[in-house]
Design a protein around this motif. Sequence first.
Motif, PDB file in Angstrom:
ATOM      1  N   MET A 613     -41.231 -38.602 -36.849  1.00 55.26           N
ATOM      2  CA  MET A 613     -41.141 -38.059 -35.486  1.00 55.26           C
ATOM      3  C   MET A 613     -40.563 -36.645 -35.510  1.00 55.26           C
ATOM      4  N   GLN A 614     -39.567 -36.443 -36.361  1.00 53.17           N
ATOM      5  CA  GLN A 614     -38.927 -35.137 -36.457  1.00 53.17           C
ATOM      6  C   GLN A 614     -39.906 -34.081 -36.975  1.00 53.17           C
ATOM      7  N   GLU A 615     -40.704 -34.451 -37.980  1.00 51.06           N
ATOM      8  CA  GLU A 615     -41.713 -33.534 -38.504  1.00 51.06           C
ATOM      9  C   GLU A 615     -42.672 -33.104 -37.399  1.00 51.06           C
ATOM     10  N   GLU A 616     -43.150 -34.087 -36.625  1.00 51.48           N
ATOM     11  CA  GLU A 616     -44.108 -33.798 -35.559  1.00 51.48           C
ATOM     12  C   GLU A 616     -43.451 -32.963 -34.455  1.00 51.48           C
ATOM     13  N   TYR A 617     -42.216 -33.295 -34.116  1.00 50.54           N
ATOM     14  CA  TYR A 617     -41.531 -32.559 -33.056  1.00 50.54           C
ATOM     15  C   TYR A 617     -41.276 -31.112 -33.468  1.00 50.54           C
ATOM     16  N   ALA A 618     -40.974 -30.890 -34.750  1.00 46.60           N
ATOM     17  CA  ALA A 618     -40.734 -29.533 -35.243  1.00 46.60           C
ATOM     18  C   ALA A 618     -41.982 -28.670 -35.115  1.00 46.60           C
ATOM     19  N   ASN A 619     -43.162 -29.306 -35.148  1.00 47.41           N
ATOM     20  CA  ASN A 619     -44.430 -28.565 -35.042  1.00 47.41           C
ATOM     21  C   ASN A 619     -44.882 -28.377 -33.597  1.00 47.41           C
ATOM     22  N   THR A 620     -44.584 -29.352 -32.725  1.00 48.11           N
ATOM     23  CA  THR A 620     -45.162 -29.341 -31.370  1.00 48.11           C
ATOM     24  C   THR A 620     -44.137 -29.228 -30.254  1.00 48.11           C
ATOM     25  N   PHE A 621     -42.901 -29.609 -30.505  1.00 45.69           N
ATOM     26  CA  PHE A 621     -41.849 -29.672 -29.484  1.00 45.69           C
ATOM     27  C   PHE A 621     -42.272 -30.528 -28.289  1.00 45.69           C
ATOM     28  N   ASP A 622     -43.084 -31.538 -28.590  1.00 37.65           N
ATOM     29  CA  ASP A 622     -43.558 -32.499 -27.586  1.00 37.65           C
ATOM     30  C   ASP A 622     -42.975 -33.861 -27.957  1.00 37.65           C
ATOM     31  N   THR A 627     -43.125 -39.079 -30.692  1.00 40.53           N
ATOM     32  CA  THR A 627     -42.834 -40.517 -30.684  1.00 40.53           C
ATOM     33  C   THR A 627     -44.075 -41.314 -31.046  1.00 40.53           C
ATOM     34  N   VAL A 628     -45.208 -40.983 -30.409  1.00 40.22           N
ATOM     35  CA  VAL A 628     -46.459 -41.712 -30.655  1.00 40.22           C
ATOM     36  C   VAL A 628     -46.928 -41.512 -32.085  1.00 40.22           C
ATOM     37  N   GLU A 629     -46.939 -40.274 -32.557  1.00 40.84           N
ATOM     38  CA  GLU A 629     -47.450 -39.993 -33.902  1.00 40.84           C
ATOM     39  C   GLU A 629     -46.526 -40.576 -34.973  1.00 40.84           C
ATOM     40  N   GLY A 630     -45.239 -40.487 -34.732  1.00 40.07           N
ATOM     41  CA  GLY A 630     -44.317 -41.077 -35.699  1.00 40.07           C
ATOM     42  C   GLY A 630     -44.531 -42.567 -35.837  1.00 40.07           C
ATOM     43  N   LEU A 631     -44.700 -43.250 -34.699  1.00 47.09           N
ATOM     44  CA  LEU A 631     -44.940 -44.696 -34.723  1.00 47.09           C
ATOM     45  C   LEU A 631     -46.293 -45.010 -35.347  1.00 47.09           C
ATOM     46  N   PHE A 699     -24.040 -26.469 -30.285  1.00 47.04           N
ATOM     47  CA  PHE A 699     -23.846 -25.237 -31.065  1.00 47.04           C
ATOM     48  C   PHE A 699     -24.990 -24.972 -32.036  1.00 47.04           C
ATOM     49  N   ARG A 700     -26.166 -25.456 -31.649  1.00 55.35           N
ATOM     50  CA  ARG A 700     -27.304 -25.313 -32.538  1.00 55.35           C
ATOM     51  C   ARG A 700     -28.084 -24.047 -32.197  1.00 55.35           C
ATOM     52  N   LYS A 701     -28.500 -23.330 -33.186  1.00 57.41           N
ATOM     53  CA  LYS A 701     -29.302 -22.138 -32.982  1.00 57.41           C
ATOM     54  C   LYS A 701     -30.774 -22.453 -33.224  1.00 57.41           C
ATOM     55  N   GLY A 702     -31.636 -21.665 -32.651  1.00 55.92           N
ATOM     56  CA  GLY A 702     -33.059 -21.851 -32.906  1.00 55.92           C
ATOM     57  C   GLY A 702     -33.741 -22.551 -31.765  1.00 55.92           C
ATOM     58  N   PRO A 703     -35.003 -22.956 -31.971  1.00 54.06           N
ATOM     59  CA  PRO A 703     -35.830 -23.504 -30.891  1.00 54.06           C
ATOM     60  C   PRO A 703     -35.350 -24.832 -30.358  1.00 54.06           C
ATOM     61  N   TYR A 704     -34.427 -25.525 -31.042  1.00 50.89           N
ATOM     62  CA  TYR A 704     -33.937 -26.814 -30.558  1.00 50.89           C
ATOM     63  C   TYR A 704     -32.807 -26.671 -29.537  1.00 50.89           C
ATOM     64  N   LYS A 705     -32.181 -25.506 -29.489  1.00 50.36           N
ATOM     65  CA  LYS A 705     -30.942 -25.408 -28.713  1.00 50.36           C
ATOM     66  C   LYS A 705     -31.202 -25.534 -27.217  1.00 50.36           C
ATOM     67  N   ALA A 706     -30.157 -25.946 -26.497  1.00 52.89           N
ATOM     68  CA  ALA A 706     -30.289 -26.169 -25.058  1.00 52.89           C
ATOM     69  C   ALA A 706     -30.761 -24.900 -24.368  1.00 52.89           C
ATOM     70  N   GLY A 707     -31.672 -25.078 -23.401  1.00 53.11           N
ATOM     71  CA  GLY A 707     -32.187 -23.959 -22.645  1.00 53.11           C
ATOM     72  C   GLY A 707     -33.304 -23.214 -23.346  1.00 53.11           C
ATOM     73  N   ASN A 708     -33.618 -23.594 -24.576  1.00 52.67           N
ATOM     74  CA  ASN A 708     -34.673 -22.909 -25.316  1.00 52.67           C
ATOM     75  C   ASN A 708     -35.694 -23.893 -25.852  1.00 52.67           C
ATOM     76  N   TRP A 709     -35.683 -25.109 -25.279  1.00 47.06           N
ATOM     77  CA  TRP A 709     -36.633 -26.115 -25.737  1.00 47.06           C
ATOM     78  C   TRP A 709     -37.992 -25.861 -25.109  1.00 47.06           C
ATOM     79  N   HIS A 710     -39.026 -26.270 -25.828  1.00 50.20           N
ATOM     80  CA  HIS A 710     -40.390 -26.133 -25.293  1.00 50.20           C
ATOM     81  C   HIS A 710     -40.693 -27.308 -24.391  1.00 50.20           C
TER      82      HIS A 710
END
Length: 710
Positions: A613-622, A627-631, A699-710
């Motif tokens: 799921m994490q791999e897929e989320y890192a690529n799509t931020f969906d 969740t579906v692809e990981g399962l 305190f996370r930097k990058g595309p995962y951080k709050a307010g910067n999610w897709h």
Amino acid sequence: MRTLARFVTSAHKYIIFAWIAIFIVMTIFAIKLPGLLEGDGFEMDGEHAAVMNIVSDTFDMPAETMFVVFDDIPDDKIQSTLHAIERLDVTSAIDSPLDNGIQYKEGVSYALLHFNNHTENMSDIVTDIRDAIGDEKGITLTGASAISKDINTASQHDLMTAEAIGLPIAIIILLFAFGTVVASLVPLIIGIVTVVTSFGVLTILGGQMDLSIFVLNIIPMLGLALSIDFALLFISRYREERKKSEMHEAVATTIRTAGRSVIFSAFCVFIGLGAMLLIRVDIFQNIAIGGMIVVGMAVLSSITLLPSVLIALGDRIDKWQLLKPKTNGADNWRKFAHRVIKRPVTITIVAFILLGIAMVPVKNMELTIPAIDSLPKSYDTRQAFELMDDTFGLGAQSSVYVIAERANGWEDTAGLQAMKTLEEQLAKDPLVDKITTIFTASDIDSVEQWEQAIQVPEIAAGLSPLVETFVKDKQLMIPVTLGAAGDSDAAQQWTRDWSEKNAAEHLLIGGQPKFNQEIFDEIWDKIVYVLIVIIVSTFIILMIAFRSILIPIKAILMNIVGLSATFGILVYIFQYGHFGIEAGTIALIIPVIVFSLVFGLSMDYEVFLISRMQEEYANTFDNDRATVEGLATTSKIITSAALIMIVLTGAFAFTDVMPVKQIGVGIAIAVAIDATIIRLLLVPSLMKLFGKWNWWLPFRKGPYKAGNWH
């Protein structure tokens, strides 16, 4: 992981040769392991052990006593049997029922065989005594060492039974998972190498520590299941990568991805096992050390030997295809996942209701230290012990030894008065049935009468052996008989209270009630620390692995709920008596061992599933798509891995040693709950409900951080 991948792909031949050499050497050691196993592992360095050493070494009491039970045997045969045992010259004394009427009742009698020191292997002594007795029906040797030897024999038989049931079914599951004979056999080979190598290491360690007989079952149970699980994950990922890259690159990618998941999974199992080291009881120490060895070997073989074998096999991994892979397998799981995340609230409520119902019996759980009931009923050793116990009511009472120490000794007037005072205090206790001191044994009622008696040389000569029996320098021994069974709460509380008394003399308590009390107290005192270590460490590892706060919290809470449901089902089966099982109790070790093992094992599936799921989320931020692809991509592997774990551990349900049966069934039930209700229903439902917050980390930097999610 990149460095490891480069090393394995470039040196795969040398790695295989090294593992072959290690396997051959360790096989030689592993063969010797059963001979090193002795006792059930319920031993610890405590007050009981110290007292029993004093009783044996200082007061010359037997270090161990075994029984020869005679059922409707004539006196001449009893006498000839005991003479045959005496000629072996292995006992320090033999108490014959022909000399003591208390040991003879209703056609049943028993002799006491006393052993001062364990100068020889007690297992060999048991064999010699049984040879001396012969095959005479109605004459049976029983007692601690005889029972331990038979449990060892039963454990070896159980291991063969479980393997005969579990391994063929595991191969069938692997065939369905991979479709080819070669791919299905590789995980089995890795598992066998892991277990045999671990047995070899344990044999080497056996010279430095006492090993419980239960190690023989639990270590293969864990090692085979974990190794095959790791191999299943690894080979499945390799076959995915092989479709889009050449062999060496596919192996390297698999080491970097699946190998990383294997290492994180192993860390979780390591934590559960390592936490048991906090409990200072030999069986937990044995299982912790043995388990960590087999987990370490499983990881090492999975990330070195397995990829080397895959390179050596090349495309032959798909040789002898028996089943064609389903092209729509992932699509079916994808449809299932979509249905689950459409009704997350309903599915979550239903799942928790089911788990809650299963948890209800936990409130009635009754825990006991495994004793004679660990041995199958078919063994003469158990039948004879129960016959003796039922006939003479030995279980209704229990014996303890009180050791008191006085700086000025006990033979002066003040010492004799202190002895008499202690005797009177003990006699007033309502649970005490009998006390033996120099006063009770000589029928002298007071210190004054004693001092008058020893002034007469003839009487003093008769009293001197009594003093030598109960008094040695500054130490006094008082045998006490309690009117309660050694495993009863009343007897345990008695030893606890008397150990804590502020007497003028330093008191030490030993005996079966004290032994039970120390084991129970050690577990209850340390279990909180064990849980804290497991939960906090698992949280940190999963937080690092998934860079999330919510995912570790959910994983831990779901594990706790799933394990609570497992314990409820165990109570329903073993304590209430269902599915052909006679109603009994739950072995004291079961909650600790099953929790520690399964908490780590179930994290395997969490890591496998969430990693994808994490791999897929890192690529799509969906989050929904992740969740579906990981399962969809992992469900077949998780289901197959869980089935193998269930089969290999559940096969011990068909064995005879009750604690091992309960552990096997407990792990199988926990894995079944985890792989179905939790992984297939609760995880995707909660992933849907929490949405992008699943991946939040402060305190996370990058595309995962709050307010910067897709």
